[in-house]
Design a protein around this motif. Structure first.
Motif, short mmCIF file in Angstrom:
data_model
loop_
_atom_site.label_atom_id
_atom_site.label_comp_id
_atom_site.label_asym_id
_atom_site.label_seq_id
_atom_site.Cartn_x
_atom_site.Cartn_y
_atom_site.Cartn_z
N ALA A 157 -1.27 -1.32 1.69
CA ALA A 157 -0.22 -2.22 1.19
C ALA A 157 0.49 -2.93 2.33
O ALA A 157 0.80 -4.12 2.24
N GLU A 158 0.73 -2.20 3.40
CA GLU A 158 1.43 -2.80 4.54
C GLU A 158 0.58 -3.86 5.23
O GLU A 158 1.10 -4.67 6.00
N GLN A 159 -0.73 -3.82 4.96
CA GLN A 159 -1.62 -4.86 5.49
C GLN A 159 -1.87 -5.97 4.48
O GLN A 159 -2.69 -6.86 4.72
N GLY A 160 -1.17 -5.89 3.34
CA GLY A 160 -1.24 -6.99 2.39
C GLY A 160 -2.24 -6.85 1.27
O GLY A 160 -2.49 -7.83 0.55
N VAL A 161 -2.82 -5.66 1.07
CA VAL A 161 -3.76 -5.47 -0.04
C VAL A 161 -2.98 -5.43 -1.35
O VAL A 161 -2.19 -4.52 -1.59
N THR A 162 -3.20 -6.42 -2.19
CA THR A 162 -2.39 -6.60 -3.40
C THR A 162 -2.44 -5.40 -4.33
O THR A 162 -1.40 -4.96 -4.84
N LEU A 163 -3.64 -4.89 -4.60
CA LEU A 163 -3.75 -3.76 -5.54
C LEU A 163 -3.06 -2.52 -5.00
O LEU A 163 -2.52 -1.73 -5.77
N ALA A 164 -3.06 -2.34 -3.69
CA ALA A 164 -2.35 -1.20 -3.10
C ALA A 164 -0.85 -1.37 -3.29
O ALA A 164 -0.13 -0.41 -3.61
N GLN A 165 -0.36 -2.59 -3.12
CA GLN A 165 1.06 -2.86 -3.34
C GLN A 165 1.44 -2.59 -4.79
O GLN A 165 2.45 -1.95 -5.08
N TYR A 166 0.60 -3.07 -5.68
CA TYR A 166 0.86 -2.85 -7.12
C TYR A 166 0.86 -1.36 -7.45
O TYR A 166 1.74 -0.87 -8.15
N ASN A 167 -0.14 -0.64 -6.95
CA ASN A 167 -0.23 0.79 -7.25
C ASN A 167 0.97 1.55 -6.71
O ASN A 167 1.45 2.49 -7.34
N LEU A 168 1.44 1.16 -5.54
CA LEU A 168 2.64 1.80 -5.00
C LEU A 168 3.84 1.55 -5.91
O LEU A 168 4.67 2.44 -6.12
N GLY A 169 3.92 0.34 -6.45
CA GLY A 169 4.99 0.05 -7.40
C GLY A 169 4.93 0.97 -8.60
O GLY A 169 5.96 1.51 -9.04
N VAL A 170 3.74 1.17 -9.13
CA VAL A 170 3.56 2.08 -10.28
C VAL A 170 3.95 3.50 -9.91
O VAL A 170 4.66 4.19 -10.66
N ILE A 171 3.48 3.94 -8.74
CA ILE A 171 3.74 5.31 -8.30
C ILE A 171 5.24 5.57 -8.15
O ILE A 171 5.75 6.59 -8.61
N TYR A 172 5.95 4.65 -7.50
CA TYR A 172 7.39 4.84 -7.31
C TYR A 172 8.14 4.68 -8.63
O TYR A 172 9.15 5.36 -8.86
N ASN A 173 7.67 3.83 -9.50
CA ASN A 173 8.33 3.67 -10.80
C ASN A 173 8.21 4.93 -11.65
O ASN A 173 9.15 5.31 -12.35
N ASN A 174 7.04 5.59 -11.55
CA ASN A 174 6.79 6.77 -12.38
C ASN A 174 7.06 8.09 -11.67
O ASN A 174 7.07 9.14 -12.31
N GLY A 175 7.25 8.05 -10.34
CA GLY A 175 7.47 9.28 -9.59
C GLY A 175 6.23 10.15 -9.52
O GLY A 175 6.28 11.34 -9.79
N GLN A 176 5.11 9.54 -9.16
CA GLN A 176 3.83 10.26 -9.07
C GLN A 176 3.51 10.56 -7.61
O GLN A 176 3.14 9.67 -6.86
N GLY A 177 3.68 11.81 -7.21
CA GLY A 177 3.40 12.17 -5.83
C GLY A 177 4.52 11.83 -4.87
O GLY A 177 4.46 12.13 -3.69
N VAL A 178 5.55 11.18 -5.40
CA VAL A 178 6.74 10.83 -4.61
C VAL A 178 7.94 10.95 -5.54
O VAL A 178 7.81 11.01 -6.76
N GLN A 179 9.11 11.00 -4.94
CA GLN A 179 10.32 10.99 -5.76
C GLN A 179 10.47 9.61 -6.39
O GLN A 179 10.25 8.58 -5.74
N GLN A 180 10.80 9.59 -7.66
CA GLN A 180 10.97 8.32 -8.35
C GLN A 180 12.01 7.46 -7.64
O GLN A 180 13.08 7.94 -7.27
#
Length: 211
Positions: A157-180
């Motif tokens: 994501a930090e290198q600009g891969v769009t799907l990685a950025q999107y997936n990180l958004g999902v992960i942080y929104n849902n609190g999957q593997g990280v604190q929400q």
């Protein structure tokens, strides 16, 4: 709430960068490739590949993989990708991972796919980092690990891969593997949205609408 995108990126394209051995013929081959003269590209690259030039070996693999200037032959593509990958060429390592993941020219082997994605990812190869994140997220060829998935998604994501950025958004929104963390979710959705990714744009709108 929002589904993650887990499609593996499998498109193989010609990328010739970095330190070049016998750059004249290699660059001439690239110029021929870019004007769709694949036969000339093959004639220029094949001797270099047989002499052990990793970039030419990777390029030859692309020609065989795509059937450009030669009949499509996944086994030959695998052969040349492997030669280049074993010399540390990140493009070839990524391509080899794709071939193992898809079972092209070789029996599908997700563990081998992970192995080659990891080698390319550790060299900073963004698409390999994303694919490795997918493998960890889904437990494909490796023990499922949400935190490892986040780690590799973030690098991509930090290198600009769009799907990685999107997936990180999902992960942080849902609190999957990280604190929400809604702020982090918005941050990554925005980055993907700014690249024109429709799902991220929609999700960002939902989050703003919900306050």
């Amino acid at each position: 709430k929002y589904p993650m995108k887990t499609l593996l990126i499998i498109g193989l394209v010609l990328i010739l960068t970095g330190s070049l051995v016998q750059a004249g013929d290699l660059e001439d081959g690239r110029a021929a490739y870019e004007r769709n003269d694949y036969t000339t590209a093959m004639k220029l690259w094949e001797p270099l590949a047989k002499q052990g030039d990793a970039r030419a070996q990777y390029a030859l693999g692309v020609l065989y993989d795509n059937g450009q200037g030669v009949g499509q032959n996944f086994k030959e593509a695998m052969k040349w990708f492997r030669k280049a990958a074993e010399q540390g060429d990140a493009d070839a390592q990524f391509s080899l991972g794709v071939m193992y993941a898809e079972g092209q020219g070789v029996r599908q082997d997700l563990k081998e796919a992970v192995k080659w994605y990891r080698r390319a990812a550790e060299q900073g190869y963004a698409l390999a980092q994303y694919n490795l994140g997918v493998m960890y997220a889904n437990g494909q060829g490796v023990r499922q690990g949400k935190q490892e998935a986040v780690k590799w998604y973030r690098k991509a994501a930090e290198q600009g891969v769009t799907l990685a950025q999107y997936n990180l958004g999902v992960i942080y929104n849902n609190g999957q593997g990280v604190q929400q963390d809604k702020k982090e979710a918005v941050k990554w959705f925005r980055k993907a949205a700014e690249q024109g990714y429709a799902s991220a744009q929609y999700n960002l709108g939902v989050m703003y609408d919900n306050g």
